[in-house]
Design a protein around this motif. Structure first.
Motif, PDB file in Angstrom:
ATOM      1  N   GLU A  86      10.681  -0.398   5.945  1.00 22.97           N
ATOM      2  CA  GLU A  86      10.404  -1.361   4.879  1.00 22.97           C
ATOM      3  C   GLU A  86      10.444  -2.797   5.395  1.00 22.97           C
ATOM      4  N   THR A 120      15.371  -0.493   4.819  1.00 23.39           N
ATOM      5  CA  THR A 120      15.163   0.396   5.957  1.00 23.39           C
ATOM      6  C   THR A 120      14.332  -0.324   7.018  1.00 23.39           C
ATOM      7  N   VAL A 129       1.238   1.004  -2.119  1.00 24.69           N
ATOM      8  CA  VAL A 129       1.812   2.346  -2.030  1.00 24.69           C
ATOM      9  C   VAL A 129       1.548   3.098  -3.327  1.00 24.69           C
ATOM     10  N   GLN A 179       2.489   5.295  -6.609  1.00 24.05           N
ATOM     11  CA  GLN A 179       3.603   5.188  -7.544  1.00 24.05           C
ATOM     12  C   GLN A 179       4.520   6.381  -7.465  1.00 24.05           C
ATOM     13  N   GLY A 180       3.986   7.545  -7.326  1.00 18.49           N
ATOM     14  CA  GLY A 180       4.848   8.705  -7.172  1.00 18.49           C
ATOM     15  C   GLY A 180       4.752   9.720  -8.285  1.00 18.49           C
ATOM     16  N   HIS A 232      14.867   3.042  -1.221  1.00 19.37           N
ATOM     17  CA  HIS A 232      13.706   2.288  -1.698  1.00 19.37           C
ATOM     18  C   HIS A 232      14.114   0.875  -2.126  1.00 19.37           C
ATOM     19  N   ASP A 233      14.967   0.258  -1.314  1.00 19.28           N
ATOM     20  CA  ASP A 233      15.473  -1.073  -1.671  1.00 19.28           C
ATOM     21  C   ASP A 233      15.058  -2.146  -0.673  1.00 19.28           C
ATOM     22  N   GLY A 234      14.153  -1.816   0.244  1.00 13.91           N
ATOM     23  CA  GLY A 234      13.645  -2.796   1.189  1.00 13.91           C
ATOM     24  C   GLY A 234      14.523  -3.026   2.398  1.00 13.91           C
ATOM     25  N   GLY A 271      15.803   8.089   0.653  1.00 11.96           N
ATOM     26  CA  GLY A 271      16.175   6.700   0.908  1.00 11.96           C
ATOM     27  C   GLY A 271      16.361   5.901  -0.360  1.00 11.96           C
ATOM     28  N   GLY A 298       4.335   8.772  -0.514  1.00 14.52           N
ATOM     29  CA  GLY A 298       5.590   8.670  -1.235  1.00 14.52           C
ATOM     30  C   GLY A 298       6.617   9.698  -0.807  1.00 14.52           C
ATOM     31  N   SER A 299       7.870   9.389  -1.083  1.00 11.65           N
ATOM     32  CA  SER A 299       8.949  10.352  -0.850  1.00 11.65           C
ATOM     33  C   SER A 299      10.103  10.014  -1.784  1.00 11.65           C
ATOM     34  N   ASP A 300      10.979  10.960  -1.922  1.00 13.42           N
ATOM     35  CA  ASP A 300      12.160  10.753  -2.751  1.00 13.42           C
ATOM     36  C   ASP A 300      13.374  10.397  -1.902  1.00 13.42           C
TER      37      ASP A 300
END
Length: 71
Positions: free
Chosen positions: A39, A36, A57, A59-60, A32-34, A30, A26-28
């Motif tokens: 993705e 990149t 993945v 959850q974070g 995270h909308d699919g 970008g 996980g990362s914070d």
């Protein structure tokens, strides 16, 4: 990451077995909308036309001191 994912799914296809790729990275960063390149590349490996494949993945909760369920 994409090459490794392809490797796993190629080996599973050869063995005629299902496969799950676990990406607990996980990362914070970008949106995270699919949208990149990563993705989109990962999404190309899983579809209705490719049964028996899954990518999962973590959850974070990287920002929070308590897990989501505890808030």
């Amino acid at each position: 990451m994409l090459l490794a994912t392809r490797f796993i799914f190629d080996r599973a296809d050869e063995a005629q077995q299902p496969a799950v790729v676990n990406l607990s990275l996980g990362s914070d960063f970008g949106g995270h909308d699919g949208r990149t390149a990563l993705e989109l590349g990962l999404a190309s490996f899983v579809s209705a036309n490719q049964p028996g494949r899954a990518i999962v993945v973590a959850q974070g909760d990287a920002f929070w001191s308590q897990p989501s369920a505890a808030r």
